[in-house]
Write a protein that holds these residues in place. Structure first.
Motif, mmCIF file in Angstrom:
data_model
loop_
_atom_site.group_PDB
_atom_site.id
_atom_site.type_symbol
_atom_site.label_atom_id
_atom_site.label_comp_id
_atom_site.label_asym_id
_atom_site.label_seq_id
_atom_site.Cartn_x
_atom_site.Cartn_y
_atom_site.Cartn_z
ATOM 1 N N ARG A 273 41.307 1.144 -8.101
ATOM 2 C CA ARG A 273 40.476 0.399 -9.186
ATOM 3 C C ARG A 273 41.506 -0.743 -9.548
ATOM 4 N NH1 ARG A 273 40.543 4.277 -12.008
ATOM 5 N NH2 ARG A 273 42.282 3.623 -13.425
ATOM 6 N N ALA A 274 40.679 -1.821 -9.577
ATOM 7 C CA ALA A 274 41.188 -3.224 -9.725
ATOM 8 C C ALA A 274 41.457 -3.269 -11.350
ATOM 9 C CB ALA A 274 40.262 -4.617 -9.311
ATOM 10 N N VAL A 275 42.612 -3.617 -11.701
ATOM 11 C CA VAL A 275 42.959 -4.082 -13.031
ATOM 12 C C VAL A 275 43.031 -5.455 -13.320
ATOM 13 C CG1 VAL A 275 43.946 -1.600 -13.351
ATOM 14 C CG2 VAL A 275 45.533 -3.512 -12.819
ATOM 15 N N GLU A 276 43.119 -6.232 -12.225
ATOM 16 C CA GLU A 276 43.258 -7.639 -12.121
ATOM 17 C C GLU A 276 42.182 -8.093 -11.133
ATOM 18 O OE1 GLU A 276 47.129 -8.991 -11.985
ATOM 19 O OE2 GLU A 276 48.018 -7.997 -13.390
ATOM 20 N N PRO A 277 41.627 -9.308 -11.101
ATOM 21 C CA PRO A 277 40.844 -9.728 -9.958
ATOM 22 C C PRO A 277 41.568 -9.793 -8.720
ATOM 23 C CG PRO A 277 40.636 -11.307 -11.924
ATOM 24 C CD PRO A 277 41.719 -10.316 -12.225
ATOM 25 N N MET A 278 41.179 -9.225 -7.682
ATOM 26 C CA MET A 278 41.885 -9.119 -6.221
ATOM 27 C C MET A 278 41.298 -9.694 -5.072
ATOM 28 S SD MET A 278 42.946 -4.992 -6.648
ATOM 29 C CE MET A 278 43.809 -5.126 -4.897
ATOM 30 N N SER A 279 41.844 -10.281 -4.315
ATOM 31 C CA SER A 279 41.211 -10.633 -2.905
ATOM 32 C C SER A 279 42.117 -10.185 -1.668
ATOM 33 C CB SER A 279 41.187 -11.921 -2.715
ATOM 34 O OG SER A 279 42.579 -12.687 -2.849
ATOM 35 N N VAL A 280 43.309 -9.503 -2.034
ATOM 36 C CA VAL A 280 43.983 -8.946 -1.380
ATOM 37 C C VAL A 280 44.704 -7.412 -1.810
ATOM 38 C CG1 VAL A 280 46.591 -9.013 0.118
ATOM 39 C CG2 VAL A 280 44.799 -11.047 -0.191
ATOM 40 N N LEU A 281 44.657 -6.615 -1.083
ATOM 41 C CA LEU A 281 45.273 -5.183 -1.287
ATOM 42 C C LEU A 281 46.674 -5.120 -0.787
ATOM 43 C CD1 LEU A 281 45.236 -2.446 -2.405
ATOM 44 C CD2 LEU A 281 44.378 -1.713 -0.361
ATOM 45 N N GLU A 282 47.582 -5.052 -1.456
ATOM 46 C CA GLU A 282 49.220 -5.020 -1.188
ATOM 47 C C GLU A 282 49.489 -3.685 -1.249
ATOM 48 O OE1 GLU A 282 53.655 -6.238 -2.892
ATOM 49 O OE2 GLU A 282 51.994 -7.599 -3.360
ATOM 50 N N LEU A 283 50.079 -3.200 -0.285
ATOM 51 C CA LEU A 283 50.562 -1.707 -0.110
ATOM 52 C C LEU A 283 52.096 -1.821 0.399
ATOM 53 C CD1 LEU A 283 47.426 -0.373 1.685
ATOM 54 C CD2 LEU A 283 48.198 0.261 -0.623
ATOM 55 N N ASP A 284 52.959 -0.739 0.117
ATOM 56 C CA ASP A 284 54.205 -0.601 0.805
ATOM 57 C C ASP A 284 53.937 0.326 2.004
ATOM 58 O OD1 ASP A 284 55.789 -1.804 -1.341
ATOM 59 O OD2 ASP A 284 55.079 -0.022 -2.450
ATOM 60 N N VAL B 75 37.917 -7.146 -11.903
ATOM 61 C CA VAL B 75 38.358 -6.287 -12.682
ATOM 62 C C VAL B 75 37.385 -4.788 -12.991
ATOM 63 C CG1 VAL B 75 39.351 -5.601 -14.966
ATOM 64 C CG2 VAL B 75 39.946 -7.568 -13.802
ATOM 65 N N GLY B 76 38.111 -3.630 -12.888
ATOM 66 C CA GLY B 76 37.026 -2.654 -12.932
ATOM 67 C C GLY B 76 36.311 -1.980 -11.883
ATOM 68 N N THR B 77 36.402 -2.655 -10.676
ATOM 69 C CA THR B 77 35.914 -2.265 -9.457
ATOM 70 C C THR B 77 36.762 -1.397 -8.661
ATOM 71 O OG1 THR B 77 34.537 -4.306 -9.289
ATOM 72 C CG2 THR B 77 34.566 -2.971 -7.234
ATOM 73 N N THR B 78 35.997 -0.199 -7.945
ATOM 74 C CA THR B 78 36.648 0.786 -7.343
ATOM 75 C C THR B 78 36.129 0.329 -5.900
ATOM 76 O OG1 THR B 78 36.601 2.411 -8.949
ATOM 77 C CG2 THR B 78 36.990 3.216 -6.541
ATOM 78 N N HIS B 79 37.444 0.414 -4.813
ATOM 79 C CA HIS B 79 37.045 -0.053 -3.530
ATOM 80 C C HIS B 79 37.931 0.796 -2.605
ATOM 81 C CE1 HIS B 79 35.260 -2.494 -0.446
ATOM 82 N NE2 HIS B 79 36.471 -2.566 0.176
ATOM 83 N N THR B 80 37.539 1.220 -1.390
ATOM 84 C CA THR B 80 38.409 2.069 -0.393
ATOM 85 C C THR B 80 38.684 1.330 0.665
ATOM 86 O OG1 THR B 80 37.314 4.186 -1.398
ATOM 87 C CG2 THR B 80 38.374 4.400 0.753
ATOM 88 N N VAL B 81 39.967 1.546 0.934
ATOM 89 C CA VAL B 81 40.519 0.989 2.265
ATOM 90 C C VAL B 81 41.102 1.831 3.227
ATOM 91 C CG1 VAL B 81 42.064 -0.704 3.507
ATOM 92 C CG2 VAL B 81 40.652 -1.335 1.581
ATOM 93 N N THR B 82 41.030 2.129 4.540
ATOM 94 C CA THR B 82 41.426 2.908 5.349
ATOM 95 C C THR B 82 42.226 2.364 6.164
ATOM 96 O OG1 THR B 82 39.643 4.557 4.997
ATOM 97 C CG2 THR B 82 41.077 4.798 7.004
ATOM 98 N N VAL B 83 43.622 2.701 6.379
ATOM 99 C CA VAL B 83 44.507 2.203 7.452
ATOM 100 C C VAL B 83 44.710 3.486 8.585
ATOM 101 C CG1 VAL B 83 46.883 1.449 7.917
ATOM 102 C CG2 VAL B 83 45.562 1.016 5.668
ATOM 103 N N HIS B 84 44.398 3.178 9.808
ATOM 104 C CA HIS B 84 44.641 3.798 11.071
ATOM 105 C C HIS B 84 45.886 3.596 11.629
ATOM 106 C CE1 HIS B 84 40.265 5.126 10.766
ATOM 107 N NE2 HIS B 84 40.214 4.004 10.485
ATOM 108 N N TYR B 85 46.775 4.670 11.981
ATOM 109 C CA TYR B 85 48.036 4.035 12.425
ATOM 110 C C TYR B 85 48.887 5.503 12.994
ATOM 111 C CZ TYR B 85 49.711 6.718 8.209
ATOM 112 O OH TYR B 85 49.980 7.714 7.302
ATOM 113 N N HIS B 86 49.875 5.169 13.882
ATOM 114 C CA HIS B 86 50.624 6.467 14.378
ATOM 115 C C HIS B 86 52.218 6.100 14.449
ATOM 116 C CE1 HIS B 86 49.641 3.687 17.970
ATOM 117 N NE2 HIS B 86 50.794 4.210 18.515
ATOM 118 N N GLY B 87 52.928 6.997 14.694
ATOM 119 C CA GLY B 87 54.344 6.570 15.141
ATOM 120 C C GLY B 87 55.049 7.618 14.612
#
Length: 606
Positions: A104-115, A151-163
């Motif tokens: 859920r965005a708490v600030e306007p977002m154009s990029v999702l940053e993940l560790d 702000v306030g919008t919910t979104h889902t991103v899926t990362v497919h990976y292996h290793g």
């Protein structure tokens, strides 16, 4: 730093792997009260980035160091749910599948940053509408969102990976995935990643602020093995090639380092317990087949008795609607929410109980329902967690056991650096307590325990436990709360304000000396013409009006201080014993100073 830029899933021909070794750093670290050596080695598979870049990706020290201060990109959203779908490839010591992040965005977002560990191969990233572009480096993943998210919008991103995830070299202290076998030779797998963080396993927000509101786990393993994880088991479904899919779900906020995978030929020992708030708590112990009898004995002897202790002292078990779960692991143990890791080999300690089971269970209160806002306040987890063992020893064996346990803990205090630094530290910085570092190391356990011991003396038993309950539950009457109990973030200042309110006086001076400074205060005792002079020498000449008990021939008086001094008129040293039961944390001649201790360590290493 090399960055890969990709617009879709790579094909297998774009990838190859090799193994490299780098020099790495060695850090002296304390964990569970003991000195340990953590080797932070940049060792592992080097995945060749996709054809669009051709850059090497190396496992970064950032990846293996959890809880670093949040970047602007990580501050932009809250995590609502993680859904992990993983095939556990035991023979290859690897995983394959996907991780979905609902945020859920708490600030306007154009990029999702993940560790995310750069050594994993990304097979593609998508949302509900299709493929997404991304960039990555050794420790970060940046997903370009299809359209800007308000702000306030919910979104889902899926990362497919292996290793191959990071393999634990000395779990739980040097953590990762543990690939082991039972005494009978069957697979036995566990995760332990408090210091390393969730990003060695799945793309996440690797910070205490990254707790998801809920999580779902779909783990596929060979038939004959059982998966024990967080929350409630929803289903076990068949899968091709004689495999099974275990679906676990938790509907409460969960520490990311408290998320755990345990796989073994488990037997399940079960029971129930009626909580102080009326919740019927499922008690579950997954033990390997080889140890079923010992596990049953531990379950019968410890589970209900220890749970009753914590509920009476602190309050109701917070996750009674899910379970109180324990999984036997091939490493010593770790506080995983509703599924604590246990590997203490069913040994009773010196005080008649299994300290490891007791300590890890403490973290359901001190760590899981009450969580430090940043790693710099980790002493709230470990100080309280360690304090509860001598408290329990006193209930079982009496005051002598309590004082013996406390003295043993006292001898382990280094008193080099503050246990609650005002700067925000990462996990490695907090535990790194050699002369080059600023962290308190094991003092978050030992000194944290003694801070609480001294606080209880200062404000009294009733006020101390009221403050503790308010810290954990935000109320002095937690038995009125129904499961699930709302978790909360806390800081050292939060506890200081709560304790001050319960004491009816400002205790900022107490926390400034004991929590915000490293060296212990010294009580100078001298005779003069007026009698016996007691004078506190606090670090940085801070005000420290800490009262102290003094035994005279037939009574104990509690001596108050003004301007750090007190005078006992007409009294000589031989007439009194200062602090006869060691109620107040101070520097005694029996323990070396920080500088002396470090010199001793240098001598023993040469």
């Amino acid at each position: 730093m090399r960055t890969a830029v990709c617009n879709g899933p790579p094909t297998k021909k774009h990838w190859r792997s090799t193994r490299v070794k780098d020099k790495g750093d060695t850090a002296l670290i304390h964990k569970s009260g003991g000195l340990r050596i953590r080797q932070i080695m940049v060792v592992g598979l080097v995945a060749l980035a996709t054809a669009c870049t051709g850059g090497n990706v190396i496992r970064s020290k950032v990846t293996t160091d959890s809880g670093r201060p949040l970047s602007e990109g990580l501050k932009a959203y809250d995590v609502e749910n993680y859904t992990l779908r993983h095939d556990i490839l035991i023979d290859r010591e690897s995983i394959a599948g996907s991780a979905s992040v609902r945020f859920r965005a708490v600030e306007p977002m154009s990029v999702l940053e993940l560790d995310f560990d750069g050594l994993f191969t990304i097979d593609g990233i998508n949302d509900e509408q299709g493929t997404l572009s991304y960039t990555r480096d050794e420790a970060k993943l940046f997903v370009a969102l299809r359209t800007p998210i308000p702000v306030g919008t919910t979104h889902t991103v899926t990362v497919h990976y292996h290793g191959q995830p990071l393999k634990a070299s000395r779990p739980p202290w040097d953590g990762g995935f543990v690939w082991s076998t039972t005494p009978s030779g069957k697979p036995w797998i566990a995760t332990a990643m408090q210091g390393e963080g969730c990003d060695i396993w799945w793309p996440c927000k690797d910070h205490p602020a990254g707790e998801p509101d809920s999580a779902d786990f779909f783990f596929t393993v060979p038939e004959g093995l059982t998966v024990a994880s967080n929350g409630v088991l929803v289903s076990v479904e068949p899968a091709p090639n004689d495999r099974q899919i275990f679906h676990w779900r938790t509907k409460v906020k969960t520490n990311t380092y408290g998320i755990a995978l345990n796989i073994a030929p488990y037997v399940l020992i079960e029971g129930t317990y009626t909580s102080s708030n009326g919740t019927e708590i499922p008690l579950k112990f997954w033990a390997i087949e080889d140890h079923a009898e010992d596990a049953q004995d531990l379950f019968d002897r410890e589970f209900k008795r220890v749970l009753e202790f914590y509920e009476r002292k602190v309050g109701p078990y917070p996750w009674g609607q899910e379970k109180l779960g324990v999984a036997e692991t091939p490493h010593l143990g770790m506080e995983h929410q509703t599924i604590n890791a246990y590997g203490n080999k069913f040994r009773r300690g010196d005080y008649g109980f299994d300290w490891l089971f007791h300590h890890e269970l403490a973290h359901e209160w001190f760590g899981n329902v009450m969580t430090h806002k940043t790693v710099s306040d980790m002493w709230l987890h470990e100080g309280f967690g360690a304090f509860m063992q001598p408290e329990y020893a006193r209930e079982l064996l009496g005051d002598a056991a309590f004082h013996a346990s406390m003295y043993r803990t006292y001898l382990g205090i280094n008193a080099c650096n503050a246990i609650a630094p005002r700067e925000e530290y990462s996990d490695d910085q907090l535990y790194f307590d050699d002369p080059e570092g600023k962290g308190p190391g094991g003092d978050i356990y030992s000194k944290g325990t003694w801070l609480l011991h001294s606080l209880r003396y200062l404000i009294g038993d009733d006020a101390f436990w009221r403050a503790t309950r308010r810290l954990v539950y935000d109320t002095v009457n937690p038995a009125e709360l129904n499961a699930p109990i709302m978790p909360r973030y806390r800081t050292t200042d939060d506890f200081m304000h709560i304790a001050s309110e319960e004491a009816g006086e400002d205790l900022a001076w107490f926390f400034e000396v004991y929590a915000r400074r490293g060296p212990l205060p010294v009580l100078e005792i001298s005779e003069n013409k007026d009698g016996l002079l007691l004078e506190w020498q606090a670090p940085d000449a801070l005000p420290f009006p800490m009262p102290i008990p003094v035994r005279f021939s037939d009574r104990i008086l509690h001596i108050e201080f003004e301007n750090n001094k007190a005078i006992l008129h007409g009294v000589a040293k031989r007439d009194v014993l200062v602090d006869p039961y060691m109620r107040v944390l101070r520097k005694l001649p029996v323990v070396p100073t920080c500088e002396e201790r470090r010199e001793e360590e240098k001598e023993t290493t040469h």
